[in-house]
Design a protein around this motif. Structure first.
Motif, short mmCIF file in Angstrom:
data_model
loop_
_atom_site.label_atom_id
_atom_site.label_comp_id
_atom_site.label_asym_id
_atom_site.label_seq_id
_atom_site.Cartn_x
_atom_site.Cartn_y
_atom_site.Cartn_z
N ALA A 1 0.83 -1.21 0.00
CA ALA A 1 0.00 0.00 0.00
C ALA A 1 0.87 1.26 0.00
N ALA B 1 4.01 1.51 -0.99
CA ALA B 1 4.73 1.57 -2.26
C ALA B 1 3.82 2.10 -3.37
N VAL B 2 2.59 1.61 -3.42
CA VAL B 2 1.63 2.07 -4.43
C VAL B 2 1.31 3.55 -4.21
N ARG C 1 3.08 5.83 -2.90
CA ARG C 1 4.22 6.66 -3.31
C ARG C 1 4.32 6.74 -4.83
N ALA C 2 4.09 5.60 -5.50
CA ALA C 2 4.20 5.58 -6.96
C ALA C 2 3.11 6.42 -7.61
N ALA C 3 1.94 6.50 -6.97
CA ALA C 3 0.82 7.25 -7.54
C ALA C 3 0.83 8.72 -7.15
N ALA C 4 1.64 9.09 -6.17
CA ALA C 4 1.57 10.44 -5.58
C ALA C 4 1.76 11.55 -6.61
N HIS D 1 -1.38 11.26 -9.39
CA HIS D 1 -2.76 11.19 -8.92
C HIS D 1 -2.81 11.17 -7.38
N LEU E 1 -5.89 9.56 -5.57
CA LEU E 1 -5.87 8.09 -5.55
C LEU E 1 -4.88 7.60 -4.50
N GLU F 1 -6.44 7.78 -1.26
CA GLU F 1 -7.51 6.77 -1.15
C GLU F 1 -6.93 5.39 -0.83
N VAL F 2 -5.80 5.06 -1.46
CA VAL F 2 -5.16 3.76 -1.20
C VAL F 2 -4.75 3.67 0.27
N ALA G 1 -8.11 3.38 2.47
CA ALA G 1 -8.82 2.10 2.34
C ALA G 1 -8.00 0.96 2.94
N THR G 2 -6.71 0.92 2.64
CA THR G 2 -5.87 -0.17 3.14
C THR G 2 -5.76 -0.12 4.66
N ARG H 1 -7.95 0.93 6.79
CA ARG H 1 -9.18 0.45 7.41
C ARG H 1 -9.37 -1.07 7.20
N VAL H 2 -9.21 -1.52 5.95
CA VAL H 2 -9.48 -2.94 5.65
C VAL H 2 -8.50 -3.86 6.37
#
Lengths: 195, 195
Positions: free
Chosen positions: A161, A163-164, A166-169, A172, A175, A178-179, A182-183, A185-186
């Motif tokens: 989560a 890593a993603v 950071r890659a999306a920062a 977007h 997003l 949001e990652v 969501a991560t 909480r889940v």
DNA sequence: TGTACATCAGTGAACGCGCGTTCACTGATGTAC
DNA sequence: TGTACATCAGTGAACGCGCGTTCACTGATGTAC
């Protein structure tokens, strides 16, 4: 010139910390020895008086980063048993996403470790197992037989989560946030339910 | 010398495929233009006839890898609706862990993307959103309001698990296998339960 | 305590090397007539 | 259909550059006497 033993030890520690910070930010391949020396207030020559090679420094920097990160996580409990929610609030957060240099090396370097030598992989495994054990101890509401599998999934999920995110920062930011949300909480809910 | 337009297009595609394979295996910084040209059966000069820079090739190689990976996943359903278990069997597997060159670029490059330029980050986001949408469509037993958060967590978890499994493979193969097995099962259960 | 000197952390010039990129050139392609 | 020639994908020598590492040297430290 020669320096006191204490000063030499401080210099060594400064090299390890500077290397860790820079490697997390820009990758092991992305930072040269000259810059590491400079960041530690020394020259690159001093690096070779303390370590046989850049790779050896990388392995020690990873180990030190893992140690420091683990210490920060365990400090989250004020002596009470650690709670999963507190750990996730700390690790799966926009703050941890944005502070790569000071953050957990597992999240900063996951996909690079596979390309490094066996020593680096060994340090990674030690840090990962320590994280899994820490998370496992918080899963008091989960059947014992199920705890390790859950802990492995939570730690891997947290690493993915961040890593993603950071890659999306760059492309977007919404997003990316949001990652994280969501991560956080889940994965947190995986510690509360039954089997 | 000049070649036919068709041949030039084939050469361009060969460069993109070769670059994608090599970048996934060893990282963008870890592969030089000479090797990419050679792997495509050309010289490095040909690369600059087709792309303005190595970075531009990297962005296109990432996009192509994501496209190919997505196609392979959607092909898992034989026309029937895709099932979460099938996707996880494919992506969270020792096979996918070991075949980095042919695998999903999200897992191969997650922690490197953050250091690349905005174009690369944008291609990453597109591929990630496509994966999330694909997973979301399989979560038929999960309340609609909960599906996206679960899908985000599953995709991030899958990326983290494969990255961890690869990082641990050298020093501790048994742990690497265990991470794959546990994550595969626990993430799979997130598609079956209620809220 | 005072002196002589071996130790060794740290310096920085120099090394060979491979990197990404440029560019003058080649020559088959494909088009204009 | 045959010929002349502009186009441009591809070649590879050469570029400046920064890399990791080596090593002769420096000089304060810390020990032996």
């Amino acid at each position: 010139m020669k320096v006191t033993k204490q000063r030499a030890a401080e210099n060594r520690a400064a090299l390890v910390r500077a290397a860790g910070r820079l490697f997390r930010e820009r990758g092991i391949d992305g930072v040269g020895v000259a810059e590491i020396g400079k960041a530690a207030g020394l020259t690159y020559g001093a690096l070779y008086a303390q370590f046989p090679s850049k790779d050896a420094l990388a392995a020690e920097a990873l180990a030190e980063g893992l140690r420091a990160s683990h210490e920060r996580v365990t400090a989250l409990s004020g002596g009470d048993p650690l709670r999963l929610g507190d750990v996730l609030d700390f690790l799966v957060s926009t703050r941890h996403r944005d502070e790569i240099a000071a953050g957990c090396p597992l999240t900063a370097s996951a996909s690079e470790i596979a390309r490094q030598d066996g020593t680096v992989s060994a340090r990674f495994v030690e840090g990962f197992e320590r994280s899994v054990a820490t998370i496992e101890a918080t899963l008091v509401g989960v059947p014992v037989a199920e705890r390790r599998a859950r802990a492995l999934t939570i730690v891997a999920g947290q690493i993915g989560a961040v890593a993603v995110a950071r890659a999306a920062a760059k492309a977007h930011p919404a997003l990316s946030d949001e990652v994280i949300g969501a991560t956080r909480r889940v994965l947190g809910e995986m510690g509360g339910e039954g089997a």
